[in-house]
Structures are given as C-alpha cells and as structure tokens.
Design a protein around this motif. Structure first.
Motif, PDB file in Angstrom:
ATOM      1  N   LEU A 269      43.739  29.635  44.469  1.00  0.00           N
ATOM      2  CA  LEU A 269      43.237  31.065  43.644  1.00  0.00           C
ATOM      3  C   LEU A 269      41.606  31.301  44.294  1.00  0.00           C
ATOM      4  O   LEU A 269      41.036  32.375  43.708  1.00  0.00           O
ATOM      5  N   GLY A 270      41.148  30.524  44.663  1.00  0.00           N
ATOM      6  CA  GLY A 270      39.627  30.718  45.199  1.00  0.00           C
ATOM      7  C   GLY A 270      38.894  30.744  44.305  1.00  0.00           C
ATOM      8  O   GLY A 270      37.599  31.201  44.363  1.00  0.00           O
ATOM      9  N   MET A 271      39.094  30.070  43.173  1.00  0.00           N
ATOM     10  CA  MET A 271      38.006  29.885  42.219  1.00  0.00           C
ATOM     11  C   MET A 271      37.001  29.132  42.274  1.00  0.00           C
ATOM     12  O   MET A 271      37.108  28.042  42.812  1.00  0.00           O
ATOM     13  N   LYS A 272      35.789  29.311  41.809  1.00  0.00           N
ATOM     14  CA  LYS A 272      34.706  28.526  42.085  1.00  0.00           C
ATOM     15  C   LYS A 272      34.602  27.450  41.110  1.00  0.00           C
ATOM     16  O   LYS A 272      33.862  27.765  39.858  1.00  0.00           O
TER      17      LYS A 272
ATOM     18  N   ALA B 103      34.640  29.457  32.646  1.00  0.00           N
ATOM     19  CA  ALA B 103      34.880  30.275  33.885  1.00  0.00           C
ATOM     20  C   ALA B 103      35.757  31.575  33.705  1.00  0.00           C
ATOM     21  O   ALA B 103      35.651  32.616  34.277  1.00  0.00           O
ATOM     22  N   LEU B 104      36.854  31.354  32.876  1.00  0.00           N
ATOM     23  CA  LEU B 104      37.644  32.490  32.660  1.00  0.00           C
ATOM     24  C   LEU B 104      37.149  33.392  31.848  1.00  0.00           C
ATOM     25  O   LEU B 104      37.277  34.835  32.085  1.00  0.00           O
ATOM     26  N   LYS B 105      36.394  33.214  31.084  1.00  0.00           N
ATOM     27  CA  LYS B 105      35.430  34.147  30.079  1.00  0.00           C
ATOM     28  C   LYS B 105      34.678  35.076  31.296  1.00  0.00           C
ATOM     29  O   LYS B 105      34.628  36.238  30.935  1.00  0.00           O
ATOM     30  N   ASN B 106      34.117  34.397  32.150  1.00  0.00           N
ATOM     31  CA  ASN B 106      33.046  35.210  33.021  1.00  0.00           C
ATOM     32  C   ASN B 106      33.930  35.966  33.789  1.00  0.00           C
ATOM     33  O   ASN B 106      33.449  36.976  34.032  1.00  0.00           O
ATOM     34  N   GLY B 107      35.119  35.462  34.341  1.00  0.00           N
ATOM     35  CA  GLY B 107      35.894  36.233  35.143  1.00  0.00           C
ATOM     36  C   GLY B 107      36.457  37.754  34.438  1.00  0.00           C
ATOM     37  O   GLY B 107      36.571  38.724  35.197  1.00  0.00           O
ATOM     38  N   LYS B 108      36.803  37.605  33.096  1.00  0.00           N
ATOM     39  CA  LYS B 108      36.947  38.801  32.443  1.00  0.00           C
ATOM     40  C   LYS B 108      36.045  39.805  32.247  1.00  0.00           C
ATOM     41  O   LYS B 108      36.220  40.872  32.303  1.00  0.00           O
ATOM     42  N   ASN B 109      34.737  39.309  32.098  1.00  0.00           N
ATOM     43  CA  ASN B 109      33.694  40.261  31.943  1.00  0.00           C
ATOM     44  C   ASN B 109      33.251  40.827  33.199  1.00  0.00           C
ATOM     45  O   ASN B 109      33.128  40.367  34.324  1.00  0.00           O
TER      46      ASN B 109
END
Ligand SMILES: Nc1ncnc2c1ncn2[C@@H]1O[C@H](COP(=O)(O)OP(=O)(O)OP(=O)(O)O)[C@@H](O)[C@H]1O
Ligand SMILES: [Mg+2]
Lengths: 290, 279
Positions: free
Chosen positions: A263-266, A284-290
């Motif tokens: 998924l290329g997540m950092k 990380a998921l919270k940051n991705g949402k915002n």
C-alpha cells in the motif's frame, strides 16, 4: 555483568568417530556468552541443534572440541564426575514433555529428587522443597500424585524440582510447547518471576515467537550455527533472514511489511510489540483521514 | 476402560496405618497374608474378615474405594466359587442330578475361599498399597533388602527401577488409550472376530506402545542425568525413616491376629476347608 556461560569455538557430534567431515557435526564452531542474570531466547527450526546446545551447557553432552565455561570453570575434555554434578546443579534444565521428567509419583518426592542426588542433608532438603513449591505456587499439591496434575502443573513441579537444586541458571527446552494457553501462561509467569525476582539467568528455547518478544536477547540457531543474535527488535525486523532460517515472522512485523510494500504506507520497520504497532497504525490511519 | 485399574493406587491420609514405617508395614502385610492362609474354619475366617474390616476403618480408607478395587476380582471369585460348588467332594449332598452333585461342604468351601480372596485383597491394599505411597513401598523394600548388598546386589538400582515402573503405569495406560483411539479412528476393529484375529488387531497397538515406552525412557534418563542422578552412592533422602516403637506395636498387633487365627483353628468347632482350588 560477567558471562555465566561461555562457549568457545564449540564443535559437537553425537558420533565423532564416524562423522569425519566437521561440516556434518550437529554444532559447528559456536562461540557464545550468556550474561549472568539475562533472559535469552533461542529460536530455530526442528533439528537445528537447539536442544543439543542446551545439553552442552549443562554437560549432559561434552564438547567434541572447543570449550564450555560455566561460572568460571572451564571444561574442555572429559570432565571428572564431581565437576559434572556441580555444573548440572548450577545449570538446571526443564524439558518439553512433562510426563517424561517427573521421576516419582508424589509431587514433593519428585521435587526432592535433585537435592537427594546431590547429597544434601535431610532437613535442608525439606526446606528447599517447601521453598521451591512455594515459588512455583504448588504448595497445596505437595502430597498429590503427579499423574493427576494438569500439564501446566506438572511443568511447574518440574521447575520446582530444578529450583530445589538451587541453580543459578535454568534452561527451558520448549517447556511450554505441549501446554494449553492457560498452562502456558502459568509457566511463562513462573519463568518471568524467576528472572525478575530471583535474578536467575534464563535460557528459553521456544518455537513461539511471542514468548521471545520480551527477552533481553534472541539467538537464532540454524544448521548448527548461530545465525542471528541481538535484541528482539533487531532480530525480528530481519524478515528475510528469519525466513531463510526456516522461521516465521511476527504477525505485527509481517503486517507492517505488507502495508509498506503493497500500500506504500510510510511505517517504521522493526516493530515487534503488538501494542506499539497498534498505536503507530492508528495514528497513521488518523493522519491519512485528515 | 483401562483407567479403572487401581493398581498401586495410593490414598493420601494421616491414619495410624499411613504413618507406619513402610518397611515394617511390608512385614506386617506378610504376617497378615500368612494369617489369612492359616484360616481353616468358619470362626477363624469370620475373625480375619472382622480384622480386615477393622483395619479398613482404622486406615480411614473409604469402604467404597475398597469395594471398587474388587471389581477386577469378580471373575476370579465367580470361577473359584463355581469350581468349588460343583466339584467339591462333600458328604451332605443337597442336589444330585446326573453328574452334578452340590454338597453343603462345597458351598461352604466356596464361600470361605471367596472370603479368603477378599480378605487378602482388603488386607494388602489397606495395609500397604492404599496407605503407602509407591515411593515409600520401594523405600521399604530397599531397606528390607539392604542385607543383600553384602552379596553384591545393587539394592538401590532395583528399588529405583520399581519406583519408575510404578510411576510410568498411569502414563503408559494413557498412551495405550490414545493409541487405541487413534487406531480405531483409522478403522481398526478390536471387538469382533475370533481370539486370533483380536490378538492380531492388538499388534498395531503394541508396537507404537513399545516405541513410546522407549522414548519415555530415553527422555527420562536425560532428565534424571540433568538432576544429577548417579546411583545410590552419596545419595541422601528427604524422609530418612527409622522404625519407631509404635511401628513395632502395630506389627505386634498383626502377629497377635495371626496367633488368634491359629488358636481359633485349633479350638473352635466347625467346618474346616479342604484343600481345593483357588487361593
Ligand atoms: N541422542 C542423539 N543421538 C544422535 N543424534 C541426535 C541425538 N539427539 C539429537 N540428534 C540429532 O541432532 C540434530 C539436532 O537435534 P536437536 O534435538 O538438538 O534439535 P532441536 O533444534 O532441538 O530440534 P527440535 O526443535 O525438534 O527440538 C538432529 O538432527 C537430531 O537427529
Ligand atoms: Mg529440541
């Protein structure tokens, strides 16, 4: 702290007369120091030589070449009997199958077996047995029949039997492998208690990586050699090497690896702790949402 | 099914009999067995039966457990009873039909022999196996056989082997159960066919059982080595036992029971058992 057990260029074969090629030995030139008071986990696939390594450390097997030093005493060739018993008394060993290590039918008699062999006086044995049973939480079973106990209870009696010899180090050779989760928990708690409260040196051989996460040090044995050696996060982050040694990878590490690759997540590598992994992932998921 | 065997089963407790020195207890049970075999008439049998029931009460072993232990004996009891009832050559004929002669003496004899077997079982289990842990029994044997050490016999090794054999009975029984279930799951049939085919069906059970026993033995040997076992030399014991005066008082009690049996045999009137099959 100083090393309690030191192996130097240790080679071992069960049958050195017939095995000429040293490449076919079971242990191939192992050099290793086990620090006093540390908690070391040993991993490795079936037949990699873990049990043999353990048996070298308490002289059930004597090195074919190289040396073993336990508590400052160095053994090279055939040691004399007194030295052997002294060292076996210092480095206790608990095995996998609880049924094959209890010698007698009554719990307290079994715990007394080790000190009896060491020729400890009767009153002293009594004290040691009571103390050992209290440490593993089996006091109320002292007079019970060993055959009536659960697997986890049998293993704790086996631990008490080793404790009664007052060793400084205990090697657990897959001692949790045959137990149900509850028995496993009880035995692991006992092992951790021996390490943290009594300051004992613990060498824990296991197939269960989760049990190795909290160790001070993880050693991976592969084909009679030391393959990886380091802290749990150093060892468990080396996904490729672990697979090479025929081992799996921790679930968190695997999950993080997949998320990064596919998924290329950092995400940071080398995560071995489930809770920590969950925290990183959720932020990380919270940051991705915002 | 195999689990029902109460061989060498020990009931922990704190009765007078439990606390008796095992070596003395072995002697006491030998005295008791001799007393049972000495019984010759109804009165001495009644006396020995009362004595065994009394010992059971003293040992605080539940009567139910003692009765349960007799289950495997039922067949033996039936066979000896049958043989005695039908084949005993008595005088007072009760039933006579073709070749069958049932005599009063035959029935009495059958009864007494049944009592003898039952008393033997109650006595030895209550005095010895139920009230003494196997390790104590072997310890007792070791001490009784000590004099043999002078002849060069390694008594300690002998006692150790017995102790380990006793310890492994439950393990091997469990193993057998497991193998039988595993073979049944693969379609093995142990319950039909004639004797030969049933015996043959057991081979796939015996071979893995032997393999398992060997594996147990090897593992145990390593575990014992790790715990510094090196024979009897220089070994101490947690419970170093020495017989006390009280032990000899109890042994004396059993000797008196034996003496009573001899006196009753001699002076009490009544039916005497002949020497017939069983016990
Ligand atoms: N007593 C013995 N005699 C001869 N060879 C042996 C003996 N014990 C083990 N071996 C051999 O030594 C090799 C290593 O065995 P060892 O028991 O040390 O492996 P292990 O890493 O403990 O494996 P496992 O995970 O199955 O316990 C194996 O190939 C085994 O067949
Ligand atoms: Mg092993």
């Amino acid at each position: 702290m100083a090393d309690f057990i030191t192996l130097k260029d240790l080679w071992f074969s069960y049958d050195p007369e017939n095995v000429k090629d040293r490449e076919n030995y079971i242990l191939k030139g192992i050099s290793l120091g086990i620090e006093e008071g540390s908690f070391v986990c040993v991993l490795g696939h079936n037949g990699s030589g873990k049990s043999t390594l353990a048996k070298i450390m308490n002289l059930v097997c004597t090195p074919t070449s190289g040396s073993v030093t336990v508590d400052g005493r160095t053994i090279t060739e055939e040691p004399d009997e007194d030295t052997v018993f002294e060292i076996r008394g210092k480095v206790g060993m608990v095995f996998q199958n609880p049924d094959n290590q209890l010698v007698t039918t009554i719990v307290e008699d079994d715990v007394a077996f080790g000190p009896e062999n060491l020729g400890v006086p009767s009153e002293e044995i009594r004290k040691r047995v009571d103390a050992a049973l209290a440490t593993v939480g089996m006091t109320e079973y002292a007079k019970h029949s060993t055959s009536m106990l659960s697997g986890g209870q049998k293993q704790r009696v086996a631990i008490a039997g080793v404790l009664a010899m007052q060793p400084r180090c205990i090697i657990f050779d897959e001692s949790t492998a045959m137990l149900d989760p509850q028995g496993r928990r009880a035995v692991m708690d006992t092992i951790e208690k021996l390490h943290s409260e009594k300051g004992m040196t613990i060498i824990h051989i296991t197939h269960n990586m989760d049990e190795a996460v909290n160790a001070d040090r993880v050693i991976v044995v592969n084909d009679g050699r030391i393959f990886l050696d380091g802290t749990p996060s150093e060892v468990f982050s080396q996904e490729k090497k672990l697979r090479e040694a025929g081992l799996g990878v921790l679930q968190v590490t695997e999950l993080f690896g997949m998320l990064t690759r596919e998924l290329g997540m950092k995400l940071p590598g080398g995560i071995t702790d489930n809770r920590k992994g969950a925290e990183i992932l959720s932020s990380a998921l919270k940051n991705g949402k915002n | 099914m195999l689990r029902d065997i109460t061989l060498g089963q020990y009931f922990p407790g704190d009765s007078v009999i439990h606390r008796m020195d095992p070596a003395v207890k072995i002697l006491a049970s030998v005295v008791y067995m001799v007393a049972v075999f000495l019984c010759r008439n109804i009165w001495s049998f009644a006396f020995i039966l009362a004595a065994s029931v009394f010992s059971t009460a003293v040992s605080k072993i539940p009567f139910r457990a003692v009765l349960k232990s007799m289950k495997p004996l039922v067949i033996i009891l039936l066979i000896t009873t049958f043989i005695n009832v039908f084949f005993y050559e008595g005088e007072t004929v009760l039933v006579s039909w073709h070749f069958i002669h049932i005599t009063l003496e035959g029935i009495l004899n059958a009864l007494l022999i049944a009592v003898r077997i039952i008393c033997l079982l109650i006595g030895t289990s209550v005095i010895l196996t139920y009230t003494t842990s196997p390790i104590d029994i072997t310890d007792g044997i070791e001490r009784l056989l000590k004099p043999l050490a002078m002849l060069g016999v390694d008594v300690h090794i002998f006692a150790m082997m017995m102790a380990i054999a006793l310890r492994f009975i439950p393990t091997l029984i469990e193993e057998t159960d497991r193998i039988i279930s595993a073979q049944k799951a693969r379609g093995a049939d142990f319950d039909s066919g004639n004797l030969v085919s049933r015996a043959k069906a057991l081979i796939p059970v015996l071979i893995p059982l032997f393999a398992a026993a060997l594996r147990h033995a090897l593992d145990l040997a390593t575990a014992m080595e790790c715990r510094c076992y090196h024979g009897g030399e220089g070994r101490t014991k947690m419970n170093e036992r020495k017989p006390k005066a009280g032990d000899f008082v109890l042994l004396g009690a059993f000797v008196i029971i034996g003496a009573c049996v001899i006196i009753i045999n001699k002076y009490a009137p009544g039916f005497n058992t002949g020497s017939v099959t069983g016990a």
